[in-house]
Structures are given as C-alpha cells and as structure tokens.
Design an enzyme around this catalytic site. Structure first.
Site, PDB file in Angstrom:
ATOM      1  N   CYS A 127      40.660 -17.946 -11.079  1.00 56.01           N
ATOM      2  CA  CYS A 127      40.053 -16.662 -10.732  1.00 56.01           C
ATOM      3  C   CYS A 127      38.635 -16.507 -11.262  1.00 56.01           C
ATOM      4  CB  CYS A 127      40.934 -15.522 -11.231  1.00 56.01           C
ATOM      5  SG  CYS A 127      42.627 -15.667 -10.629  1.00 56.01           S
ATOM      6  N   HIS A 178      37.034  -7.528 -14.945  1.00 56.31           N
ATOM      7  CA  HIS A 178      38.035  -8.390 -14.290  1.00 56.31           C
ATOM      8  C   HIS A 178      39.297  -7.579 -14.016  1.00 56.31           C
ATOM      9  CE1 HIS A 178      39.922 -12.064 -13.052  1.00 56.31           C
ATOM     10  NE2 HIS A 178      40.884 -11.948 -13.965  1.00 56.31           N
ATOM     11  N   LYS A 192      39.410  -4.011  -8.469  1.00 53.70           N
ATOM     12  CA  LYS A 192      40.648  -4.611  -7.965  1.00 53.70           C
ATOM     13  C   LYS A 192      41.702  -3.539  -7.703  1.00 53.70           C
ATOM     14  CE  LYS A 192      40.208  -9.224 -10.072  1.00 53.70           C
ATOM     15  NZ  LYS A 192      38.954  -9.058 -10.826  1.00 53.70           N
ATOM     16  N   PHE A 202      43.386 -18.356 -14.870  1.00 50.90           N
ATOM     17  CA  PHE A 202      44.402 -19.247 -15.415  1.00 50.90           C
ATOM     18  C   PHE A 202      43.731 -20.550 -15.854  1.00 50.90           C
ATOM     19  CE2 PHE A 202      48.409 -17.632 -12.936  1.00 50.90           C
ATOM     20  CZ  PHE A 202      48.327 -16.439 -13.620  1.00 50.90           C
ATOM     21  N   GLU A 208      40.388  -7.954 -22.458  1.00 48.10           N
ATOM     22  CA  GLU A 208      39.049  -7.739 -21.907  1.00 48.10           C
ATOM     23  C   GLU A 208      38.396  -6.504 -22.520  1.00 48.10           C
ATOM     24  OE1 GLU A 208      36.651  -7.472 -17.653  1.00 48.10           O
ATOM     25  OE2 GLU A 208      38.801  -7.027 -17.689  1.00 48.10           O
ATOM     26  N   HIS A 228      43.507  -8.536  -5.948  1.00 45.60           N
ATOM     27  CA  HIS A 228      42.887  -9.666  -6.645  1.00 45.60           C
ATOM     28  C   HIS A 228      42.645 -10.810  -5.663  1.00 45.60           C
ATOM     29  CE1 HIS A 228      41.643 -12.439  -9.537  1.00 45.60           C
ATOM     30  NE2 HIS A 228      42.646 -12.402 -10.404  1.00 45.60           N
TER      31      HIS A 228
END
Length: 421
Positions: free
Chosen positions: A172, A312, A344, A409, A323, A349
């Site tokens: 991502c 994010h 998002k 990831f 975050e 996403h």
C-alpha cells in the site's frame, strides 16, 4: 545536480468520481463511494464481506479508453491508462504524447508507477480457463496483462515516454514510493517529465476472501457507506477500493519554459522500513516517524509549515493509532494546528493506488486551500489526539505545506511532502 520538482497535471478514476474534478468535488462534499458488491460470486463463495469501493465510472465509459485497448489490459492497467491520459491532458502539452508535444523530449520523459498486486483478475481468470478448458483456450496476452509492470508499460507506450518505465511494488506504499522515484529521476537530471502514479483493481473473490480471513476488512455489510470509519472507536477494518491516479511531475524550469500551470511543488519524500511484522505496523511508529521527518527534511520544510495531512488512516483497529503517534511525535505542540483528512473513509483503500490518489487530493488541498472530509467519525478513539477534518475546511493563506502518508504490508513506509506555490 538538484532541481525543484513541480506538479503540472492530475488524473484519477476513483470510487467517488470518474475524473479529478468529480473526485475532488465529492471529497469536499463527503460522498461515500462504498457500495454492496452486486456479483454472483459473493454468495457463490459465501464471502463474509460483500462491500467495496468500485470505480464510479468504468474505464471504457470514461471516454479515455477504447474497447480494443481494454481487451489487452488487465483492469488495473485500464485504470492506470485512464488516469495517466487525464493527467497528461490536464498538464496542457501541445500533443497527445511526448512524441507529438513540441515541449517534450520523449527520451527525457519517464514513467514511475506503483501497484500492490498487479493483474490479479487476469492471473486468476487464466487459471480458471486452464483448468476448465485447457491451454489452447488461454489468451495469448495473458502474461503481458498479468505482469505488475504492465501498467507502467502501457502508460509508457501510450504516452511515448522513452526515458524509462519503472514499477514500484511495495504493497500500500507503492505509488507514494513511485513519487519518491520520480523525484529522484528529475532531481538527478535523468528526466525532465515523469508520469507518476499507481492503480489497483483487486476487488476479486480471492483477495476479498483472503483479506477477510486475516480479519483486516470491515464486515459492516448492512451499511456500506458507513463501513470505512478511520479514527472512530467502532472501526472494524478497511474497505477494499479500486482505481488509479497519476501526477505529471516536471522540473520547475521545464514547466516554466512551456508556460505550464503549476499546482504545487513536490518538495520532498521519505521512505523507510519497519522491519517489524509482515502485516502489522510497529506499534511505536518508529519507522513512520522517521519517514515523516525525512520527507520534511528532504523538502526543507519545518513542522510548523505543515497545515494539512492526508493520512494513511485505513480504519483498522491496529493501524490508525500508530500513525497518530507518529504525527504527534513529528509535529509536537503544532499538531493541533494540522488539519488531518482521512479520505479512505470515502474511497475505501486502493492498496497500491492509494498513495497516488491521496497525493492528488493533497495537491488539490494546497492548490484550492481546502482540506477534504473525513466521514463516519462519530465517536473518536480517545487514543487519537488529532484535529480531524469532518467537514471540508479552509487552509491558511501564505506559504504552506502538506504531507501524504502511505504505509504497507511488509513494513513499507512512504511520505510525500508538498509545498504551495
């Protein structure tokens, strides 16, 4: 050799709009693009998740892709080409590609594109065909369509960008890392123009089933529009989205020489690795913090200059808190003056395409001096001490900066820092 890099063109096809103007309008209005997946495979495979953010306008319906072209591209490649073509047109070049445009040298025009998964539809459809009908019935273009680099290749071939066509695959964080690559290409003098971005089209029963098995997805099937809820105490996972976005990046001298409109400056980038866990972020957010600091330092931006963050913020219980810790660590007492948007919540996403889309929204926020919405925030998690934008909000006048965060990831961290012009 170091040159200033500016943004001169934007393109996007997303769950909340088939182009940039529509996407931006709906991001300010707080429109959700999350809907029920109306496909027989949802019940056929008894999927526990039946919601996603599908593109608002199909690639062919956009008018920027022909039916013939679509048959030779995986859906992710289709979305990449739609976004790149819009960005190229928006940049105002005199020709339809770098070969025709008088202001461009094709050999100094490059592509840097990201994807997290690549041609998953092509790959799995080909496997089904092989099992059910044998190898003679497989499409001759199967391999070129499923390759993760096919999106960058399609953009390069269509826009005659012969400088280089490079692909970033970092989950991502992919398309934000593509911006980092583009910045280096222009700063180093290897390119004058880079078409940078990312795309993903992975709303497929296998990927949904796999993400659901990880308990990464929201199961709020009865209320799709409210399912993606970053920072809310009731968040239960992210919502899959699809789409593509692209930015035309140029050296400042190249853009000014052709009289281009400049949206913003891509001032700096930061990239790091957590080296912590294959799916979970470092709970102390050490990598995210370092990446934010690196992006600001790279761009010569002080924390006090930053007025906006496109976070994010995936809406996962384990992802949103680290975050926020990173933002608090980097901005300190200034954190309360930073307007944080979690878009998002509206788009879902986009995986490898998320960073590019959120970079587009960050650039527009600076250009229009307006921060887009975060929807579905009804009961903010007390662990998250941020000024979250729930209604579109004006940003200050003067010289300001904004950042766009992407984490993936594998422990990938990437941040792009933009400055107003």
């Amino acid at each position: 050799m170091s040159r200033k890099v500016v943004v001169t063109g934007l393109g996007a096809t997303t769950p909340i709009g088939g182009d940039v103007p529509t996407t931006w309008e709906n991001a300010l209005a707080g429109v959700s693009g999350i809907t029920t997946i109306d496909e027989p495979w949802v019940t056929e495979y008894e999927l526990p998740v039946s919601i996603a953010g599908r593109v608002a306008v199909a690639a062919v319906e956009s008018g920027r892709l022909s039916k013939v072209e679509s048959k030779r591209l995986d859906p992710s490649g289709q979305l990449a080409l739609v976004a790149a073509r819009e960005a190229w047109e928006d940049a105002g070049f005199s020709g339809k590609d770098a070969e025709e445009a008088e202001e461009c040298d094709p050999l100094r025009t490059a592509v840097a594109f990201g994807t997290g998964i690549g041609g998953v539809w092509t790959l799995l459809d080909a496997w089904d065909t092989l099992r059910e009908k044998g190898p003679r019935r497989m499409l001759p273009m199967t391999v070129p369509m499923l390759m993760p680099n096919s999106n960058a290749a399609a953009v390069s071939m269509n826009l005659k960008a012969r400088g280089s066509a490079q692909t970033v695959v970092s989950a991502c964080a992919s398309s934000t890392e593509a911006l980092d690559l583009a910045l280096m290409l222009i700063r180093s003098g290897k390119a004058d123009v880079v078409i940078a971005g990312g795309s993903e089209a992975a709303i497929h029963p296998m990927t949904i089933g796999a993400f659901a098995k990880m308990q990464a997805l929201s199961t709020r099937n009865d209320d799709p529009a409210a399912a993606s809820r970053p920072y809310d105490s009731g968040r239960d996972g992210f919502v899959m989205g699809e789409g593509g976005a692209a930015l035309i990046l140029e050296s400042e001298e190249h853009a000014k020489a052709r009289g281009a409109r400049i949206y913003a400056e891509l001032a700096g980038t930061g990239v790091s690795a957590d080296a912590h866990h294959i799916t979970a972020p470092d709970p102390a957010a050490l990598g995210a913090t370092r990446t934010l600091q690196e992006a600001l330092a790279d761009g010569g931006i002080s924390p006090e200059q930053v007025v906006h963050v496109n976070a994010h913020a995936t809406s996962t219980p384990v992802g949103d808190v680290p975050e926020s810790l990173a933002l608090r660590e980097v901005f300190g007492d200034h954190t309360g003056s930073v307007a944080v948007s979690a878009t998002k919540s509206m788009t879902g996403h986009l995986l490898g395409g998320a960073g590019a889309l959120e970079a587009v929204l960050t650039v527009l926020a600076l250009h229009h001096r307006k921060a887009p919405c975060t929807i579905n925030l009804e009961d903010k998690d007390p662990q998250i001490d941020l000024d979250v934008v729930t209604d579109a909000r004006d940003l200050p006048a003067g010289d300001i900066a904004a950042v766009s965060n992407s984490f993936g990831f594998g422990g990938h961290n990437a941040v792009a820092a933009f400055r107003s012009v």
